[in-house]
Design an enzyme around this catalytic site. Structure first.
Site, PDB file in Angstrom:
ATOM      1  N   ASP A   1      36.336  36.855  48.237  1.00  0.00           N
ATOM      2  CA  ASP A   1      35.518  37.764  47.426  1.00  0.00           C
ATOM      3  C   ASP A   1      34.523  37.138  46.452  1.00  0.00           C
ATOM      4  O   ASP A   1      34.605  37.557  45.318  1.00  0.00           O
ATOM      5  CB  ASP A   1      36.668  38.695  46.842  1.00  0.00           C
ATOM      6  CG  ASP A   1      35.957  39.903  46.051  1.00  0.00           C
ATOM      7  OD1 ASP A   1      34.884  40.140  46.551  1.00  0.00           O
ATOM      8  OD2 ASP A   1      36.534  40.716  45.061  1.00  0.00           O
TER       9      ASP A   1
ATOM     10  N   ASN B   1      42.527  41.693  36.319  1.00  0.00           N
ATOM     11  CA  ASN B   1      42.994  42.738  36.956  1.00  0.00           C
ATOM     12  C   ASN B   1      44.002  42.372  37.976  1.00  0.00           C
ATOM     13  O   ASN B   1      45.065  42.910  38.262  1.00  0.00           O
ATOM     14  CB  ASN B   1      42.172  43.820  37.432  1.00  0.00           C
ATOM     15  CG  ASN B   1      42.852  44.799  37.949  1.00  0.00           C
ATOM     16  OD1 ASN B   1      43.299  45.623  37.784  1.00  0.00           O
ATOM     17  ND2 ASN B   1      42.554  44.707  39.489  1.00  0.00           N
ATOM     18  N   HIS B   2      43.641  41.284  38.744  1.00  0.00           N
ATOM     19  CA  HIS B   2      44.496  40.796  40.015  1.00  0.00           C
ATOM     20  C   HIS B   2      44.164  39.082  40.032  1.00  0.00           C
ATOM     21  O   HIS B   2      43.773  38.559  39.178  1.00  0.00           O
ATOM     22  CB  HIS B   2      43.890  41.472  41.053  1.00  0.00           C
ATOM     23  CG  HIS B   2      42.368  41.116  41.328  1.00  0.00           C
ATOM     24  ND1 HIS B   2      41.420  42.379  40.828  1.00  0.00           N
ATOM     25  CD2 HIS B   2      41.421  40.280  41.559  1.00  0.00           C
ATOM     26  CE1 HIS B   2      40.243  41.954  41.028  1.00  0.00           C
ATOM     27  NE2 HIS B   2      40.206  40.775  41.377  1.00  0.00           N
TER      28      HIS B   2
ATOM     29  N   GLN C   1      44.272  40.666  46.756  1.00  0.00           N
ATOM     30  CA  GLN C   1      44.080  40.652  45.486  1.00  0.00           C
ATOM     31  C   GLN C   1      45.079  41.434  45.019  1.00  0.00           C
ATOM     32  O   GLN C   1      44.843  42.520  44.297  1.00  0.00           O
ATOM     33  CB  GLN C   1      42.673  40.982  44.997  1.00  0.00           C
ATOM     34  CG  GLN C   1      41.617  40.011  45.624  1.00  0.00           C
ATOM     35  CD  GLN C   1      40.133  40.754  45.566  1.00  0.00           C
ATOM     36  OE1 GLN C   1      39.965  41.902  45.479  1.00  0.00           O
ATOM     37  NE2 GLN C   1      39.118  39.729  45.151  1.00  0.00           N
TER      38      GLN C   1
ATOM     39  N   ARG D   1      32.910  38.448  29.662  1.00  0.00           N
ATOM     40  CA  ARG D   1      32.835  39.835  30.403  1.00  0.00           C
ATOM     41  C   ARG D   1      34.009  40.345  30.823  1.00  0.00           C
ATOM     42  O   ARG D   1      34.430  39.519  31.911  1.00  0.00           O
ATOM     43  CB  ARG D   1      31.436  39.526  31.335  1.00  0.00           C
ATOM     44  CG  ARG D   1      31.120  41.084  32.092  1.00  0.00           C
ATOM     45  CD  ARG D   1      31.757  40.980  33.619  1.00  0.00           C
ATOM     46  NE  ARG D   1      31.459  41.836  34.457  1.00  0.00           N
ATOM     47  CZ  ARG D   1      31.980  42.240  35.554  1.00  0.00           C
ATOM     48  NH1 ARG D   1      32.944  41.141  36.039  1.00  0.00           N
ATOM     49  NH2 ARG D   1      31.914  43.083  36.430  1.00  0.00           N
TER      50      ARG D   1
ATOM     51  N   ASP E   1      36.308  42.038  33.383  1.00  0.00           N
ATOM     52  CA  ASP E   1      35.902  42.537  34.857  1.00  0.00           C
ATOM     53  C   ASP E   1      36.952  43.961  34.930  1.00  0.00           C
ATOM     54  O   ASP E   1      38.136  43.824  34.516  1.00  0.00           O
ATOM     55  CB  ASP E   1      36.636  41.682  35.860  1.00  0.00           C
ATOM     56  CG  ASP E   1      36.074  42.118  37.529  1.00  0.00           C
ATOM     57  OD1 ASP E   1      34.933  42.595  37.628  1.00  0.00           O
ATOM     58  OD2 ASP E   1      37.091  42.268  38.032  1.00  0.00           O
TER      59      ASP E   1
ATOM     60  N   GLU F   1      33.110  45.960  31.679  1.00  0.00           N
ATOM     61  CA  GLU F   1      32.755  46.813  32.827  1.00  0.00           C
ATOM     62  C   GLU F   1      33.615  47.994  32.725  1.00  0.00           C
ATOM     63  O   GLU F   1      34.846  48.101  33.419  1.00  0.00           O
ATOM     64  CB  GLU F   1      32.924  45.936  34.121  1.00  0.00           C
ATOM     65  CG  GLU F   1      32.469  46.508  35.142  1.00  0.00           C
ATOM     66  CD  GLU F   1      32.801  46.148  36.564  1.00  0.00           C
ATOM     67  OE1 GLU F   1      32.110  46.225  37.607  1.00  0.00           O
ATOM     68  OE2 GLU F   1      33.687  45.153  36.698  1.00  0.00           O
TER      69      GLU F   1
ATOM     70  N   HIS G   1      25.343  42.595  39.685  1.00  0.00           N
ATOM     71  CA  HIS G   1      25.770  41.803  40.987  1.00  0.00           C
ATOM     72  C   HIS G   1      26.426  42.516  41.943  1.00  0.00           C
ATOM     73  O   HIS G   1      26.857  41.993  42.936  1.00  0.00           O
ATOM     74  CB  HIS G   1      26.587  40.672  40.539  1.00  0.00           C
ATOM     75  CG  HIS G   1      27.991  41.063  39.585  1.00  0.00           C
ATOM     76  ND1 HIS G   1      27.980  41.652  38.562  1.00  0.00           N
ATOM     77  CD2 HIS G   1      29.154  41.098  40.153  1.00  0.00           C
ATOM     78  CE1 HIS G   1      29.054  41.734  38.160  1.00  0.00           C
ATOM     79  NE2 HIS G   1      29.888  41.708  39.081  1.00  0.00           N
ATOM     80  N   ASP G   2      26.874  43.798  41.537  1.00  0.00           N
ATOM     81  CA  ASP G   2      27.505  44.604  42.498  1.00  0.00           C
ATOM     82  C   ASP G   2      26.450  45.383  43.338  1.00  0.00           C
ATOM     83  O   ASP G   2      25.352  45.582  42.873  1.00  0.00           O
ATOM     84  CB  ASP G   2      28.664  45.467  41.799  1.00  0.00           C
ATOM     85  CG  ASP G   2      29.888  44.478  41.564  1.00  0.00           C
ATOM     86  OD1 ASP G   2      29.961  43.270  42.133  1.00  0.00           O
ATOM     87  OD2 ASP G   2      30.553  44.802  40.454  1.00  0.00           O
TER      88      ASP G   2
END
Length: 561
Positions: free
Chosen positions: A65, A107-108, A173, A203, A205, A247, A314-315
């Site tokens: 990823d 988060n993961h 993940q 930053r 996530d 984010e 970037h997404d």
């Protein structure tokens, strides 16, 4: 807030530049960017005028990823260099006056992370409760799926563990369990590690997913925001000037909650997703009303907190807060082909191709970026007008190598194009036509314009600090707004139409109640120097198609130039 106090809150008037080490510059010819290459380009970033560099993940990864599946939070992916190379980059950046923030992706983890490998080995493992497990998934397993084209459930059965584990993102993940105090302590520990190495913040996530308690069986006893408060307190102790940029893609009211209490005890800066999405709807309609409405709907924030404004990241360009009909308008205008769309909610394109290469509109949009309330954030390559490569799957289409020159591999690498992990686009947005080398020598290039706009933005702290107010222009095609700070008022006007527009403003309508309109001096900041005239308290701004203008009204004893 005095000017002296404001200097401590550097993020209020920063210009942030996001980049991926892997796609920025390859120093050794293996087709992969690295920290040595990035260090060689620090002077380029400093000369561009940005004040903070945000690094996308550079940690060891399972490579499934694009770095967001981390296997070790305390090191550097060996393809990109060593921890020593990172330290050398950080030293060089700080020497040039640049701050550095890095991605905090907690988060993961990857399913190859040692924590998860230990957790799945036995129900008695000390790491079992680092993740979220269930003997049977809930009745609505598709709720919260982030990648509906790849996953049909947020629960996956693990044969070795004999249970289902939770994952909002990809099945490789697994989500960490933040109701476990040990997990919170580990996250704080790794944040402290990078702060000790000298980074200026993070930053953060996927914040809403990070603090999500669903599936843990502990939804009442634990305040999910405690993690953010603990991180904020840690950072205040270790590095009082460090920040967390969050984010959080949410509507205005729940979004503002992530700043914390009225003094701001959670995230320092939040990406302003509602305003970004409304901006694209306004561009599609060639009318600023949708953006104006979104700006009116912004919730009040703590004084020391800040919004982060952005055009692209970037997404995918997510449009999930628009209605289906509104999203359809943006799709039709900027991404009508199914191949340009992603997940039914966004576009996998960069701005210049979306606007058909119309540099007037491109410059107007970035003028908005630098003047709307908040801290502007740029994604690498935006300063030269890079496009996407739709031949690359998914949202990686916008994460192509930086285009330094018209050389075969865009000056990014000496390796042949076939050896690059991702190739630049071909055609009008490829490196033959869009690159740093050519634009550096061209005073009329987008790169030259962007550098001037950034310098003007940094000379106008009113836009970062001032009290924002929309101005009545009696012209539905122009957005005009002001930002008042101390004895100065910055004013910006933007024409969303392809026709010339004239707007008139009075100093009396711009200045706050009680201010003396005759006390102000008008100073040109950016745009056509002859576009604005001032006569007897009335300002007339003559805007070309997609034109813009910035000016300052200064009532201080010593007006700024």
């Amino acid at each position: 807030m005095s000017a002296a106090d404001a200097a401590d809150l550097w993020w209020k008037n920063a210009v942030v530049y996001c980049l991926d080490v892997e796609t920025f510059l390859d120093s050794d010819g293996d087709g992969i960017g690295d920290f040595t290459g990035l260090t060689d380009r620090i002077d380029y970033l400093a000369q561009l005028g940005v004040s903070c560099v945000w690094l996308m993940p550079f940690f060891p990864t399972a490579h499934r990823d694009d770095g967001y599946d981390i296997t070790d939070f305390y090191s550097v992916d060996p393809r990109l260099g060593s921890l020593g190379d990172f330290a050398e980059f950080l030293r060089t950046a700080h020497d040039r006056g640049l701050r550095v923030i890095i991605d905090l992706v907690v988060n993961h983890t990857s399913d190859r992370h040692p924590w998860f490998r230990a957790a799945r080995s036995s129900r008695d493992s000390e790491f079992r409760d680092f993740y979220v497990w269930a003997d049977e998934p809930p009745a609505t397993p598709t709720q919260g799926v982030v990648f509906p084209d790849e996953e049909d459930s947020i629960w996956t059965f693990d044969e070795r563990a004999g249970q289902y584990y939770l994952h909002h993102f990809y099945s490789h993940q697994p989500d960490l369990n933040i109701t476990n105090p040990r997990v919170v302590d580990e996250i704080a520990k790794l944040a402290g590690f990078w702060l000790e190495l000298g980074v200026d913040g993070f930053r953060v996530d996927a914040v809403p997913f990070l603090i999500e308690r669903g599936g843990t069986g502990n939804t009442e006893a634990v305040d999910p925001h405690r993690l953010l408060r603990k991180l904020r307190a840690l950072m205040s102790r270790r590095r009082g000037d460090s920040i967390m940029l969050g984010e959080v893609n949410m509507p205005p009211e729940p979004l503002v909650d992530f700043f914390g209490d009225e003094d701001g005890d959670e995230l320092h800066v939040l990406f302003n997703f509602p305003v970004m999405q409304a901006m694209y709807l306004a561009l599609a309609r060639r009318s600023p009303k949708a953006l104006s409405d979104a700006l009116d709907a912004m919730a009040d924030k703590p004084i020391d907190s800040q919004w982060a404004t952005f055009v692209r990241n970037h997404d995918e360009l997510t449009l999930d807060q628009l209605t289906d009909a509104e999203r359809g308008e943006v799709f039709e205008a900027f991404g009508p082909d199914a191949d340009m769309q992603l997940f039914g909610r966004g576009l996998r394109r960069r701005l210049p191709p979306m606007l058909g290469g119309d540099e007037r509109r491109v410059r107007m949009v970035y003028s908005l970026l630098f003047t709307l309330p908040g801290t502007p954030v740029l994604f690498y390559g935006e300063e030269i007008g890079m496009g996407e490569n739709l031949d690359i799957d998914g949202r990686l289409s916008v994460r192509t190598p930086m285009q330094w020159s018209p050389a075969p591999s865009a000056g990014f690498s000496t390796a042949k194009p076939s050896r690059l992990r991702r190739r630049p686009p071909e055609g009008p947005y490829g490196p033959l036509d869009v690159n740093v080398t050519d634009q550096l020598g061209d005073a009329d290039s987008l790169l030259s314009w962007m550098g001037e706009a950034i310098r003007c933005r940094r000379r106008a702290p009113e836009f970062g600090w001032g009290e924002f107010r929309q101005l009545d222009t009696d012209n539905d095609l122009v957005l005009a707004h002001s930002a008042e700070w101390h004895s100065r008022i910055a004013v910006a006007a933007h024409n969303f139409s392809d026709q010339r527009q004239i707007v008139r403003l009075t100093t009396k309508s711009i200045a706050s109640v009680g201010a003396d309109p005759d006390a102000f001096a008008m100073v040109h900041l950016h745009g056509d120097r002859h576009a604005a005239t001032w006569d007897d308290g009335e300002i007339t701004i003559d805007l070309e198609p997609y034109g813009y203008h910035w000016l300052r009204l200064d009532a201080s004893p010593n007006p700024l130039p």
